[in-house]
Scaffold this motif. Sequence first.
Motif, PDB file in Angstrom:
ATOM      1  N   TYR A 175       0.826  -1.206   0.000  1.00  0.00           N
ATOM      2  CA  TYR A 175       0.000   0.000   0.000  1.00  0.00           C
ATOM      3  C   TYR A 175       0.861   1.257   0.000  1.00  0.00           C
ATOM      4  CZ  TYR A 175      -3.959  -3.032   1.256  1.00  0.00           C
ATOM      5  OH  TYR A 175      -4.929  -4.003   1.267  1.00  0.00           O
ATOM      6  N   ARG A 176       1.949   1.259   0.729  1.00  0.00           N
ATOM      7  CA  ARG A 176       2.819   2.431   0.755  1.00  0.00           C
ATOM      8  C   ARG A 176       3.357   2.758  -0.628  1.00  0.00           C
ATOM      9  NH1 ARG A 176       7.473   2.561   5.031  1.00  0.00           N
ATOM     10  NH2 ARG A 176       7.871   0.517   4.103  1.00  0.00           N
ATOM     11  N   SER A 177       3.689   1.730  -1.398  1.00  0.00           N
ATOM     12  CA  SER A 177       4.196   1.971  -2.752  1.00  0.00           C
ATOM     13  C   SER A 177       3.091   2.458  -3.688  1.00  0.00           C
ATOM     14  CB  SER A 177       4.836   0.698  -3.316  1.00  0.00           C
ATOM     15  OG  SER A 177       3.876  -0.326  -3.486  1.00  0.00           O
ATOM     16  N   ARG A 178       1.865   1.981  -3.482  1.00  0.00           N
ATOM     17  CA  ARG A 178       0.758   2.391  -4.343  1.00  0.00           C
ATOM     18  C   ARG A 178       0.224   3.775  -3.989  1.00  0.00           C
ATOM     19  NH1 ARG A 178      -1.928  -1.260  -7.754  1.00  0.00           N
ATOM     20  NH2 ARG A 178      -0.339  -2.682  -8.516  1.00  0.00           N
ATOM     21  N   PHE A 179       0.256   4.124  -2.708  1.00  0.00           N
ATOM     22  CA  PHE A 179      -0.344   5.378  -2.262  1.00  0.00           C
ATOM     23  C   PHE A 179       0.702   6.354  -1.727  1.00  0.00           C
ATOM     24  CE2 PHE A 179      -3.706   2.111  -1.275  1.00  0.00           C
ATOM     25  CZ  PHE A 179      -4.493   2.407  -2.384  1.00  0.00           C
ATOM     26  N   ALA A 180       1.855   6.379  -2.354  1.00  0.00           N
ATOM     27  CA  ALA A 180       2.960   7.214  -1.870  1.00  0.00           C
ATOM     28  C   ALA A 180       2.576   8.689  -1.802  1.00  0.00           C
ATOM     29  CB  ALA A 180       4.182   7.034  -2.770  1.00  0.00           C
ATOM     30  N   ARG A 226      -0.706   9.844  -1.629  1.00  0.00           N
ATOM     31  CA  ARG A 226      -2.107   9.977  -1.204  1.00  0.00           C
ATOM     32  C   ARG A 226      -2.178   9.765   0.310  1.00  0.00           C
ATOM     33  NH1 ARG A 226      -5.788   9.416  -5.543  1.00  0.00           N
ATOM     34  NH2 ARG A 226      -7.393   8.798  -4.026  1.00  0.00           N
ATOM     35  N   LEU A 227      -2.184  10.868   1.057  1.00  0.00           N
ATOM     36  CA  LEU A 227      -2.121  10.799   2.519  1.00  0.00           C
ATOM     37  C   LEU A 227      -3.298  10.054   3.145  1.00  0.00           C
ATOM     38  CD1 LEU A 227      -0.660  11.526   5.108  1.00  0.00           C
ATOM     39  CD2 LEU A 227      -1.872  13.734   5.085  1.00  0.00           C
ATOM     40  N   PRO A 228      -4.552  10.301   2.728  1.00  0.00           N
ATOM     41  CA  PRO A 228      -5.663   9.567   3.364  1.00  0.00           C
ATOM     42  C   PRO A 228      -5.514   8.054   3.243  1.00  0.00           C
ATOM     43  CG  PRO A 228      -6.503  11.406   2.073  1.00  0.00           C
ATOM     44  CD  PRO A 228      -5.055  11.283   1.749  1.00  0.00           C
ATOM     45  N   GLU A 229      -5.125   7.585   2.058  1.00  0.00           N
ATOM     46  CA  GLU A 229      -4.957   6.143   1.869  1.00  0.00           C
ATOM     47  C   GLU A 229      -3.758   5.610   2.640  1.00  0.00           C
ATOM     48  OE1 GLU A 229      -5.875   8.160  -0.596  1.00  0.00           O
ATOM     49  OE2 GLU A 229      -7.882   7.334  -0.910  1.00  0.00           O
ATOM     50  N   LEU A 235      -9.523   0.458   0.128  1.00  0.00           N
ATOM     51  CA  LEU A 235      -8.210   0.653  -0.506  1.00  0.00           C
ATOM     52  C   LEU A 235      -8.164  -0.008  -1.880  1.00  0.00           C
ATOM     53  CD1 LEU A 235      -5.837   0.109   2.570  1.00  0.00           C
ATOM     54  CD2 LEU A 235      -6.396   2.269   1.441  1.00  0.00           C
ATOM     55  N   TRP A 236      -8.757  -1.193  -1.984  1.00  0.00           N
ATOM     56  CA  TRP A 236      -8.750  -1.883  -3.273  1.00  0.00           C
ATOM     57  C   TRP A 236      -9.746  -1.275  -4.245  1.00  0.00           C
ATOM     58  CZ3 TRP A 236      -5.447  -5.276  -5.420  1.00  0.00           C
ATOM     59  CH2 TRP A 236      -4.425  -5.729  -4.579  1.00  0.00           C
ATOM     60  N   TYR A 237     -10.763  -0.589  -3.751  1.00  0.00           N
ATOM     61  CA  TYR A 237     -11.643   0.183  -4.630  1.00  0.00           C
ATOM     62  C   TYR A 237     -10.861   1.328  -5.269  1.00  0.00           C
ATOM     63  CZ  TYR A 237     -15.211   3.549  -6.001  1.00  0.00           C
ATOM     64  OH  TYR A 237     -15.974   4.459  -6.705  1.00  0.00           O
TER      65      TYR A 237
END
Length: 254
Positions: free
Chosen positions: A99-104, A106-109, A163-165
């Motif tokens: 998730y950290r790599s995908r949402f680098a 995007r603070l809420p995620e 998160l997956w949405y």
Amino acid sequence: MLQGPYSSLNRDRLLIRLPFKSFAVGTVLLPVTGFIACIFISLLYHYEDATYTHCKVSNYLPSISSAISRVPERYIWRGCIGLHSAPRYLVAFAYFSFYRSRFANRLPELLLSGLALLCSLAENTGLVMLTYVSSTETYSVHKYGFITFIGSSLVHMLITCWLWYVIKRHYVSPEEVTSYRWKLRLFLFNISCCVIAAYFFRRHNKYCEAGIYSLFAAFEYLVVFSNMAFHMTAFWDFGSKEVTVATPPEDKRY
């Protein structure tokens, strides 16, 4: 650690390399096998004790707490959960890294990813607690372990589905779309079973009707199986990865 199929391990000495799909299947099969074995043994050898309730009415299925509290069921379940708990902690951190790599950016995620990690750790810890402290030993500890497991499990599944949405909206991959759809279906099924099980549990305690506790037990089983299936969706999320165990070369040891 998780590695891609072509990652270099030249700096380390490889001890174990296992496809993540095999790792995921083996991890989930441990509690599934243990659970089915405990139910079967309880019905076969401890039927009267396992299906007894304070209402003293006809009952046909043991609750999970009852099915894992006797010997040898207790040791079968503890062994399976103990072996499967370490990989579960590993996968929790693997998801957080993912998730950290995908949402680098995007603070809420990112914040939700951290909360998902905490819920996953609490869920696994609650499961270990209710496993190793049976209801016939210290009921209060077993009860709080169960509450922790169910509560954190539902919150973890809810956050994961969100998160997956977000991932599905921004990254189009057949595996990711399939994973999201199954996560959502299993979450909705799981929470529905929780509500129905709670209804039958309350009805049993209030009216002491014959067979109602068995319906509670049946939906309790479905809660557990759908929870296991939800975690099994990691099969798609990390299907191309490998689980590796490596040690530093001899000349790098001090």
